[in-house]
Write an enzyme that holds these catalytic residues in place. Structure first.
Site, mmCIF file in Angstrom:
data_model
loop_
_atom_site.group_PDB
_atom_site.id
_atom_site.type_symbol
_atom_site.label_atom_id
_atom_site.label_comp_id
_atom_site.label_asym_id
_atom_site.label_seq_id
_atom_site.Cartn_x
_atom_site.Cartn_y
_atom_site.Cartn_z
ATOM 1 N N SER A 9 8.018 -7.037 31.035
ATOM 2 C CA SER A 9 7.975 -8.273 30.709
ATOM 3 C C SER A 9 6.688 -8.807 31.047
ATOM 4 C CB SER A 9 9.190 -9.194 31.328
ATOM 5 O OG SER A 9 8.824 -10.632 30.897
ATOM 6 N N LYS A 44 9.379 -8.341 18.320
ATOM 7 C CA LYS A 44 10.928 -8.661 18.989
ATOM 8 C C LYS A 44 11.403 -9.786 18.631
ATOM 9 C CE LYS A 44 12.879 -8.127 23.735
ATOM 10 N NZ LYS A 44 13.496 -9.545 23.540
#
Length: 242
Positions: A36, A160
């Protein structure tokens, strides 16, 4: 393995070694790890623990110059795949997150009882010009931004957060190499359909042009087999890993 590890924010909120523990587990099992933007551990250290480059999930800074600087760092670390997250750029009522938040520690191991640092001080934002006060991009992100990103980034680019056939076609037209059907684990769009329900539509629209991955809500092996049967090439797990 058709299973990969999703990017899940700052993992030291769950255990002391955070992303390094996940990297060691992924290395032992030969599994892909996605890191992340909000990671609590620098990408360079995670890549070393993993033994190969992670895929990097991008919350693009609002300032393009800061985005370029972050991506150069990712590239220098050896990572060649970026996942641009688009499913939570606007405001949302994160009921699931708020309900589970009391069960997540406040990073006491890292901060000794002090409040967690602002996002601008996280591992991947250090040294960036975030003078606008907001590190991550907001609702202004659009296809023009994607075109600029596609022109700049020389590696593979994944989008995404796609869950409709219209956006699937647009994503392919704008040069994405892979698609990840995702709704942020239900946190971004809690009252809409699941990604498993959206997956056949995305797969059909993609055809054989690009691979389609999926995440959000998968908990067990039978869930993975269902997604593979519906056309996914791989399935991401997030909360079960934590």
């Amino acid at each position: 393995s058709p299973i990969f590890i999703c990017p899940t924010s700052g993992q030291r909120a769950f255990f002391a070694d955070g992303e390094l523990s996940v990297a060691r587990a992924a290395r032992a099992r030969g599994t892909l790890q996605c890191l992340s933007t909000m990671t609590s551990t620098p990408i360079e250290e995670v890549n070393q623990a993993l033994g190969r480059p992670v895929w990097y999930q991008l919350y693009a800074p609002r300032r393009w110059e800061a985005c370029e600087q972050m991506l150069r760092r990712v590239e220098a670390a050896g990572s060649s795949v970026v996942l641009l997250t688009v499913d939570n750029t606007t405001g949302r009522n994160s009921e699931t997150f708020l309900r589970t938040r009391p069960n997540i520690s406040e990073c006491a191991d890292c901060h000794k009882g002090t409040p967690p640092p602002p996002a601008s001080e996280r591992a991947m934002f250090k040294g960036l010009d975030l003078s606008d006060g907001r590190p991550t991009i907001g609702p202004a992100m659009d296809w023009a931004f994607v075109d600029r990103l596609r022109k700049f980034w020389r590696g593979k680019l994944v989008i995404k957060g796609i869950d409709t056939h219209e956006d699937t076609r647009l994503a392919i037209e704008h040069g994405f190499d892979r698609l990840l059907a995702s709704n942020h684990g239900g946190r971004a769009t809690e009252t809409l359909r699941t990604t498993l329900e959206a997956l056949p539509e995305v797969v059909a629209a993609a055809g054989n042009r690009v691979p389609v991955f999926v995440d959000s809500g998968f908990r067990r092996g039978t869930d993975v087999f269902k997604a593979l049967a519906l056309g996914a090439r791989a399935v991401g797990l997030g909360r079960p890993v934590l």
